[in-house]
Design a protein around this motif. Structure first.
Motif, PDB file in Angstrom:
ATOM      1  N   LYS A 162       0.857  -1.184   0.000  1.00 14.63           N
ATOM      2  CA  LYS A 162       0.000   0.000   0.000  1.00 14.63           C
ATOM      3  C   LYS A 162       0.894   1.234   0.000  1.00 14.63           C
ATOM      4  CE  LYS A 162      -3.986  -2.109   0.157  1.00 14.63           C
ATOM      5  NZ  LYS A 162      -4.931  -2.035  -0.990  1.00 14.63           N
ATOM      6  N   CYS A 163       1.531   1.489  -1.133  1.00  8.52           N
ATOM      7  CA  CYS A 163       2.471   2.600  -1.233  1.00  8.52           C
ATOM      8  C   CYS A 163       1.712   3.928  -1.324  1.00  8.52           C
ATOM      9  CB  CYS A 163       3.359   2.435  -2.460  1.00  8.52           C
ATOM     10  SG  CYS A 163       4.335   0.909  -2.440  1.00  8.52           S
ATOM     11  N   GLY A 164       2.184   4.915  -0.591  1.00  7.37           N
ATOM     12  CA  GLY A 164       1.503   6.196  -0.575  1.00  7.37           C
ATOM     13  C   GLY A 164       1.540   6.919  -1.901  1.00  7.37           C
ATOM     14  N   TYR A 165       2.517   6.568  -2.774  1.00  9.16           N
ATOM     15  CA  TYR A 165       2.661   7.263  -4.054  1.00  9.16           C
ATOM     16  C   TYR A 165       2.103   6.454  -5.219  1.00  9.16           C
ATOM     17  CZ  TYR A 165       6.790   4.328  -3.367  1.00  9.16           C
ATOM     18  OH  TYR A 165       7.627   3.287  -3.049  1.00  9.16           O
ATOM     19  N   CYS A 166       1.283   5.455  -4.941  1.00 15.29           N
ATOM     20  CA  CYS A 166       0.741   4.601  -5.997  1.00 15.29           C
ATOM     21  C   CYS A 166      -0.172   5.404  -6.925  1.00 15.29           C
ATOM     22  CB  CYS A 166      -0.039   3.437  -5.390  1.00 15.29           C
ATOM     23  SG  CYS A 166      -0.656   2.266  -6.623  1.00 15.29           S
ATOM     24  N   GLY A 191       8.229  -6.561  -7.401  1.00 18.21           N
ATOM     25  CA  GLY A 191       9.363  -7.452  -7.195  1.00 18.21           C
ATOM     26  C   GLY A 191       9.330  -8.309  -5.951  1.00 18.21           C
ATOM     27  N   THR A 192       8.448  -8.005  -5.003  1.00 20.75           N
ATOM     28  CA  THR A 192       8.482  -8.693  -3.717  1.00 20.75           C
ATOM     29  C   THR A 192       7.938 -10.119  -3.787  1.00 20.75           C
ATOM     30  OG1 THR A 192       6.303  -7.819  -3.087  1.00 20.75           O
ATOM     31  CG2 THR A 192       8.237  -6.510  -2.483  1.00 20.75           C
ATOM     32  N   ARG A 238      11.849  -2.551   0.126  1.00 21.65           N
ATOM     33  CA  ARG A 238      10.973  -3.640   0.558  1.00 21.65           C
ATOM     34  C   ARG A 238      11.327  -4.977  -0.089  1.00 21.65           C
ATOM     35  NH1 ARG A 238       4.871  -1.096   1.111  1.00 21.65           N
ATOM     36  NH2 ARG A 238       5.475   1.015   1.650  1.00 21.65           N
ATOM     37  N   ILE A 239      12.166  -4.976  -1.103  1.00 16.88           N
ATOM     38  CA  ILE A 239      12.593  -6.218  -1.753  1.00 16.88           C
ATOM     39  C   ILE A 239      13.772  -6.792  -0.979  1.00 16.88           C
ATOM     40  CG2 ILE A 239      13.399  -7.263  -3.904  1.00 16.88           C
ATOM     41  CD1 ILE A 239      12.124  -4.936  -5.407  1.00 16.88           C
ATOM     42  N   THR A 240      13.666  -8.029  -0.555  1.00 12.90           N
ATOM     43  CA  THR A 240      14.725  -8.659   0.240  1.00 12.90           C
ATOM     44  C   THR A 240      15.932  -8.981  -0.637  1.00 12.90           C
ATOM     45  OG1 THR A 240      13.928 -10.912  -0.131  1.00 12.90           O
ATOM     46  CG2 THR A 240      12.969  -9.686   1.734  1.00 12.90           C
ATOM     47  N   ARG A 273      21.943   5.428  -5.010  1.00 12.53           N
ATOM     48  CA  ARG A 273      23.203   4.923  -5.573  1.00 12.53           C
ATOM     49  C   ARG A 273      23.770   3.763  -4.759  1.00 12.53           C
ATOM     50  NH1 ARG A 273      28.458   8.785  -6.647  1.00 12.53           N
ATOM     51  NH2 ARG A 273      29.820   7.239  -7.614  1.00 12.53           N
ATOM     52  N   ASP A 274      23.827   3.901  -3.442  1.00 10.87           N
ATOM     53  CA  ASP A 274      24.373   2.830  -2.599  1.00 10.87           C
ATOM     54  C   ASP A 274      23.524   1.566  -2.716  1.00 10.87           C
ATOM     55  OD1 ASP A 274      26.408   4.480  -1.802  1.00 10.87           O
ATOM     56  OD2 ASP A 274      25.510   5.001   0.135  1.00 10.87           O
ATOM     57  N   ASP A 275      22.195   1.753  -2.745  1.00 11.40           N
ATOM     58  CA  ASP A 275      21.311   0.592  -2.914  1.00 11.40           C
ATOM     59  C   ASP A 275      21.561  -0.096  -4.244  1.00 11.40           C
ATOM     60  OD1 ASP A 275      19.602   0.403  -0.563  1.00 11.40           O
ATOM     61  OD2 ASP A 275      18.817   2.345  -1.144  1.00 11.40           O
ATOM     62  N   TYR A 276      21.740   0.699  -5.293  1.00 12.12           N
ATOM     63  CA  TYR A 276      21.993   0.121  -6.617  1.00 12.12           C
ATOM     64  C   TYR A 276      23.299  -0.678  -6.622  1.00 12.12           C
ATOM     65  CZ  TYR A 276      22.972  -0.220 -11.602  1.00 12.12           C
ATOM     66  OH  TYR A 276      23.283  -0.690 -12.859  1.00 12.12           O
TER      67      TYR A 276
END
Length: 352
Positions: A21-25, A97-98, A124-126, A156-159
């Motif tokens: 339930k993303c707020g920006y959906c 992706g989850t 949210r993706i493991t 960037r760090d996540d990527y």
């Protein structure tokens, strides 16, 4: 009447259910579930009849939720039954992706015309899911910029971490949120946000060219690709969604103005039943931006199409598209100049 020369994108709407339930959906909730009792065999037979009757062919097919993985068995069945007949070279699935499974990955890898877009949803993706996603042969990552995350550099760090998990560097692109009624106003972009975003993009462009940073190069490449795609695509239509160039349908054959809104208020007709009367009249002005003199006379109109008719921040959207156009044109000119210079040098090296 046959229309065998007509190749258009096709959106198939499977339902609005989602595990997040993303707020920006973008999707606007509706208590009326249009696809709740749709019979797949009936849809497929009716769709085959529609293809035979009209001679339609489609350039691409996009399978939509909600979250498509909640409808994966149905999507797979529809894909298997219609793919040989629609003429599309690409079948596209956008997922958070989850819920991606090994079975999904194996199926997609056995069908090279399926392309997966994984929307990055704030961590949210493991890690295990990212490793599994990395086994897909054809996919990209898409992320949003919004009021709470203005700069692509924030990911960037996540990527880099995701790339390490996958053992590859997937394409990544960023798009601005659409501030419709489904998106919480906490995420709507302001003019100051966009100034910061474009300043960040200029910095990213410099890092990409000077330091040859892979993340920054990927962001700029996708930025320019999206602009060129919009310029080629949106220049031929009066509005990004309200037009005859895109066909968006649900499993009953109902047609919609926008594939992000499968509520009854958005039904415009039915491809299986020409005499169908929509259950509710459309209550909003579909051309409230795109049909205005300001939009029609704007030099950016060919690449933005007048913007989203559901937007609550049209002036901000205009600022985004106009500034994007200026940057994209400048960067593309620089790229073409560099390619010409490289070609001239190579030709000189080849001379005896």
């Amino acid at each position: 009447m046959s229309d065998k020369s007509s190749f258009q994108p096709l959106n198939i709407l499977f339902g609005s259910a989602c595990n997040l339930k993303c707020g920006y959906c973008l999707q606007q909730d509706s208590t009326y579930k249009v696809n709740k009792k749709a019979d797949l065999n009936e849809f497929i037979w009716n769709f085959w009849d529609y293809l035979d009757r009209t001679g339609k062919k489609f350039s691409s097919v996009h399978y939509w939720g909600g979250e498509p993985m909640l409808y994966w068995k149905r999507i797979k069945t529809v894909y298997q039954r219609i793919a040989p007949f629609v003429g599309a070279k690409k079948h596209r699935i956008t997922t958070n992706g989850t819920l991606i499974s090994r079975e999904y990955v194996d199926f997609c890898n056995n069908h090279s015309d399926i392309f997966t877009v994984v929307s990055f949803h704030d961590g949210r993706i493991t890690d295990d899911k990212w490793r599994l996603i990395g086994k897909l042969n054809h996919f990209s990552i898409e992320a949003l910029i919004h009021h709470k995350r203005v700069s692509p550099l924030e990911l960037r760090d996540d990527y880099e971490r995701i790339s390490d998990l996958m053992g590859k560097r997937p394409p990544i692109g960023f798009d601005m949120i659409k501030a419709n009624d489904g998106c919480h106003s906490d995420y709507w972009m302001t003019e100051a946000d966009l100034c910061d975003y474009f300043a960040s993009m200029i910095h990213i462009y410099e890092i990409a060219n000077i330091k040859k940073d892979p993340f920054c190069q990927a962001v700029i490449a996708q930025f320019l690709y999206r602009y060129r795609k919009d310029l080629k695509y949106k220049g031929i239509k009066p509005n990004p969604c309200v037009n005859n160039h895109i066909l968006s349908i649900d499993l009953f054959g109902n047609t919609y103005n926008c594939h992000h809104n499968n509520s009854p208020e958005n039904i415009t007709g039915n491809i299986f039943n020409p005499d169908f009367i929509p259950p509710k009249p459309i209550s909003f002005d579909l051309g409230r931006f795109s049909s205005t003199t300001d939009c029609r006379n704007c030099k950016t109109y060919p690449s933005c199409g007048g913007g989203c008719y559901t937007s609550n921040t049209h002036e901000i959207d205009c600022f985004y598209y106009k500034t994007r156009e200026e940057l994209a044109k400048f960067w593309l000119e620089e790229l073409e100049k560099h390619e010409r210079e490289t070609s001239r040098i190579c030709e000189g090296l080849q001379r005896p």
